[in-house]
Design a protein around this motif. Sequence first.
Motif: not given
Length: 118
Positions: A1-11, A14-26
């Motif tokens: 899984m990619k590290d989406f912590s930078e996305v969370e910082k920019k926005l 903090e996403f509770k479900n990191k899988d949904l965050l990743q899915q948003a970019f697939v």
Amino acid sequence: MKDFSEVEKKLNVEFKNKDLLQQAFVHRSYLNENSGKGLEQNERLEFLGDAVLELIVTDHLYKKFPDKPEGELTAWRAALVNTKMLSIVAKDLEFSSYLLLSRGEAKETGKSRDYILA
């Protein structure tokens, strides 16, 4: 899984479900080349997100401009929630580097990439 912590910082979220965050970019093209990784493409989330974004913008315009007629508010909303504007915001947030795309889609630039970013 990619590290989406930078996305969370920019926005600043903090996403509770990191899988949904990743899915948003697939993008669906990625799954054609990478089946069996247990990922889902983002189109259903995109459908939901578009509706939520439109509702939030509509609510904001409705409250901020109580004397404006519906037609004018609709035009403003359309100017704010569209492919061009959303792709500009996505570029500012550097979302392109998080997209999971097929090799062919990854090479694309211009309008096709803007559409995917939006």
